[in-house]
Design a protein around this motif. Structure first.
Motif, PDB file in Angstrom:
ATOM      1  N   PRO A   1     -11.160 -14.018  11.058  1.00  0.00           N
ATOM      2  CA  PRO A   1      -9.975 -13.166  11.190  1.00  0.00           C
ATOM      3  C   PRO A   1     -10.360 -11.698  11.357  1.00  0.00           C
ATOM      4  CG  PRO A   1     -10.367 -13.653   8.885  1.00  0.00           C
ATOM      5  CD  PRO A   1     -11.434 -14.403   9.666  1.00  0.00           C
ATOM      6  N   GLN A   2      -9.452 -10.948  11.963  1.00  0.00           N
ATOM      7  CA  GLN A   2      -9.634  -9.515  12.151  1.00  0.00           C
ATOM      8  C   GLN A   2      -8.390  -8.836  11.608  1.00  0.00           C
ATOM      9  OE1 GLN A   2     -12.124  -7.535  14.026  1.00  0.00           O
ATOM     10  NE2 GLN A   2     -13.378  -9.320  13.568  1.00  0.00           N
ATOM     11  N   SER A   3      -8.557  -7.640  11.046  1.00  0.00           N
ATOM     12  CA  SER A   3      -7.376  -6.966  10.524  1.00  0.00           C
ATOM     13  C   SER A   3      -7.266  -5.543  11.027  1.00  0.00           C
ATOM     14  CB  SER A   3      -7.347  -7.007   8.995  1.00  0.00           C
ATOM     15  OG  SER A   3      -8.400  -6.248   8.459  1.00  0.00           O
ATOM     16  N   TRP A   4      -6.013  -5.095  11.067  1.00  0.00           N
ATOM     17  CA  TRP A   4      -5.646  -3.755  11.510  1.00  0.00           C
ATOM     18  C   TRP A   4      -4.789  -3.148  10.406  1.00  0.00           C
ATOM     19  CZ3 TRP A   4      -1.033  -1.271  12.120  1.00  0.00           C
ATOM     20  CH2 TRP A   4      -1.017  -0.114  12.914  1.00  0.00           C
ATOM     21  N   THR A   5      -5.077  -1.897  10.031  1.00  0.00           N
ATOM     22  CA  THR A   5      -4.401  -1.271   8.894  1.00  0.00           C
ATOM     23  C   THR A   5      -3.912   0.122   9.270  1.00  0.00           C
ATOM     24  OG1 THR A   5      -5.918  -2.448   7.405  1.00  0.00           O
ATOM     25  CG2 THR A   5      -4.673  -0.611   6.460  1.00  0.00           C
ATOM     26  N   VAL A   6      -2.706   0.469   8.814  1.00  0.00           N
ATOM     27  CA  VAL A   6      -2.182   1.823   9.024  1.00  0.00           C
ATOM     28  C   VAL A   6      -1.768   2.411   7.674  1.00  0.00           C
ATOM     29  CG1 VAL A   6       0.179   1.023   9.527  1.00  0.00           C
ATOM     30  CG2 VAL A   6      -0.584   3.265  10.369  1.00  0.00           C
ATOM     31  N   ASP A   7      -2.045   3.694   7.500  1.00  0.00           N
ATOM     32  CA  ASP A   7      -1.644   4.441   6.303  1.00  0.00           C
ATOM     33  C   ASP A   7      -0.351   5.179   6.628  1.00  0.00           C
ATOM     34  OD1 ASP A   7      -1.268   6.200   4.209  1.00  0.00           O
ATOM     35  OD2 ASP A   7      -3.216   7.202   4.418  1.00  0.00           O
ATOM     36  N   LEU A   8       0.748   4.784   5.993  1.00  0.00           N
ATOM     37  CA  LEU A   8       2.050   5.397   6.268  1.00  0.00           C
ATOM     38  C   LEU A   8       2.200   6.757   5.591  1.00  0.00           C
ATOM     39  CD1 LEU A   8       4.327   2.240   5.948  1.00  0.00           C
ATOM     40  CD2 LEU A   8       3.259   3.181   8.013  1.00  0.00           C
ATOM     41  N   GLY A   9       1.250   7.111   4.720  1.00  0.00           N
ATOM     42  CA  GLY A   9       1.259   8.439   4.104  1.00  0.00           C
ATOM     43  C   GLY A   9       1.981   8.517   2.776  1.00  0.00           C
ATOM     44  N   ALA A  10       2.861   7.569   2.515  1.00  0.00           N
ATOM     45  CA  ALA A  10       3.589   7.469   1.253  1.00  0.00           C
ATOM     46  C   ALA A  10       4.087   6.035   1.157  1.00  0.00           C
ATOM     47  CB  ALA A  10       4.768   8.446   1.219  1.00  0.00           C
ATOM     48  N   SER A  11       4.498   5.622  -0.037  1.00  0.00           N
ATOM     49  CA  SER A  11       5.019   4.258  -0.176  1.00  0.00           C
ATOM     50  C   SER A  11       6.458   4.187   0.322  1.00  0.00           C
ATOM     51  CB  SER A  11       4.953   3.799  -1.628  1.00  0.00           C
ATOM     52  OG  SER A  11       3.630   3.462  -1.954  1.00  0.00           O
ATOM     53  N   TYR A  12       6.721   3.168   1.102  1.00  0.00           N
ATOM     54  CA  TYR A  12       8.055   2.952   1.650  1.00  0.00           C
ATOM     55  C   TYR A  12       8.478   1.508   1.441  1.00  0.00           C
ATOM     56  CZ  TYR A  12       7.511   7.323   4.311  1.00  0.00           C
ATOM     57  OH  TYR A  12       7.330   8.626   4.682  1.00  0.00           O
ATOM     58  N   ALA A  13       9.798   1.315   1.379  1.00  0.00           N
ATOM     59  CA  ALA A  13      10.353  -0.036   1.304  1.00  0.00           C
ATOM     60  C   ALA A  13      10.515  -0.562   2.729  1.00  0.00           C
ATOM     61  CB  ALA A  13      11.692  -0.020   0.573  1.00  0.00           C
ATOM     62  N   VAL A  14       9.405  -0.887   3.354  1.00  0.00           N
ATOM     63  CA  VAL A  14       9.436  -1.358   4.746  1.00  0.00           C
ATOM     64  C   VAL A  14      10.102  -2.729   4.794  1.00  0.00           C
ATOM     65  CG1 VAL A  14       8.025  -1.980   6.741  1.00  0.00           C
ATOM     66  CG2 VAL A  14       7.349  -0.051   5.284  1.00  0.00           C
TER      67      VAL A  14
ATOM     68  N   ALA B   1      -9.409  -0.528  11.579  1.00  0.00           N
ATOM     69  CA  ALA B   1      -9.484  -1.959  11.843  1.00  0.00           C
ATOM     70  C   ALA B   1     -10.870  -2.464  11.480  1.00  0.00           C
ATOM     71  CB  ALA B   1      -9.190  -2.249  13.319  1.00  0.00           C
ATOM     72  N   THR B   2     -10.975  -3.773  11.321  1.00  0.00           N
ATOM     73  CA  THR B   2     -12.261  -4.392  11.008  1.00  0.00           C
ATOM     74  C   THR B   2     -13.200  -4.288  12.205  1.00  0.00           C
ATOM     75  OG1 THR B   2     -11.192  -6.474  11.590  1.00  0.00           O
ATOM     76  CG2 THR B   2     -11.470  -6.008   9.250  1.00  0.00           C
ATOM     77  N   GLY B   3     -12.627  -4.143  13.388  1.00  0.00           N
ATOM     78  CA  GLY B   3     -13.456  -4.008  14.578  1.00  0.00           C
ATOM     79  C   GLY B   3     -12.592  -3.694  15.771  1.00  0.00           C
ATOM     80  N   SER B   4     -13.217  -3.169  16.810  1.00  0.00           N
ATOM     81  CA  SER B   4     -12.495  -2.854  18.045  1.00  0.00           C
ATOM     82  C   SER B   4     -13.373  -3.212  19.230  1.00  0.00           C
ATOM     83  CB  SER B   4     -12.158  -1.365  18.137  1.00  0.00           C
ATOM     84  OG  SER B   4     -11.335  -0.974  17.080  1.00  0.00           O
ATOM     85  N   GLN B   5     -12.725  -3.580  20.313  1.00  0.00           N
ATOM     86  CA  GLN B   5     -13.412  -3.890  21.547  1.00  0.00           C
ATOM     87  C   GLN B   5     -13.368  -2.657  22.441  1.00  0.00           C
ATOM     88  OE1 GLN B   5     -14.845  -6.826  21.783  1.00  0.00           O
ATOM     89  NE2 GLN B   5     -15.627  -6.615  23.854  1.00  0.00           N
TER      90      GLN B   5
END
Length: 147
Positions: free
Chosen positions: A47-60, A18-22
């Motif tokens: 704005p703040q952002s949160w990102t997750v790596d799913l490990g492979a590309s998926y059709a979410v 994430a861009t930052g955490s409390q």
């Protein structure tokens, strides 16, 4: 490789940043399978952002965003943009900024539908407003192949 269970939450237990955490409310809390623990971004710094790596590309096709179910968490609306990337560098907007209502009376969850053309490995949620607290907040971010 066989397709994963379409009902499996692809984000659970995956590496999150994430861009930052409390304080102790770190990015991994949003993928730990516990709706009572949560990520909270740096306060008063949208704005703040949160990102997750799913490990492979998926059709979410669907995201389920959660806040702690406790009634201590009053209703709030977060303005969220969904972005995706296949390489972790170049991100494109998957779902433009929208207002998502979280209400403990209905489980404090919000569902986001993604377009059928979506393919991503890195899922990023950018939060630009929150009516309940001056930060982005997610207790779980779930990603599914089913719409």
């Amino acid at each position: 490789d066989l397709d994963p269970d379409p009902n499996r939450n692809l984000a659970k237990g995956r590496p999150a940043t994430a861009t930052g955490s409390q304080d102790v409310y770190t990015p991994g809390k949003a993928v730990d399978g516990d709706a009572n623990s949560y990520w909270e971004s740096t306060d008063n710094a949208f704005p703040q952002s949160w990102t997750v790596d799913l490990g492979a590309s998926y059709a979410v096709r669907r995201l389920v965003l959660k806040l702690p179910p406790s009634t201590a968490w009053g209703p709030r609306t977060q303005t969220i943009t969904v972005l995706g990337s296949t390489d972790g560098t170049a991100y494109s907007t998957v779902v433009g900024a929208g207002d998502y209502r979280f209400d403990p009376a209905t489980g404090n969850t919000a569902t986001v539908s993604l377009p059928a053309s979506t393919g991503l490995r890195y899922l990023r949620l950018s939060v630009s407003a929150n009516t309940g607290w001056p930060a982005g907040q997610f207790s779980e971010v779930e990603a599914y192949l089913t719409s």
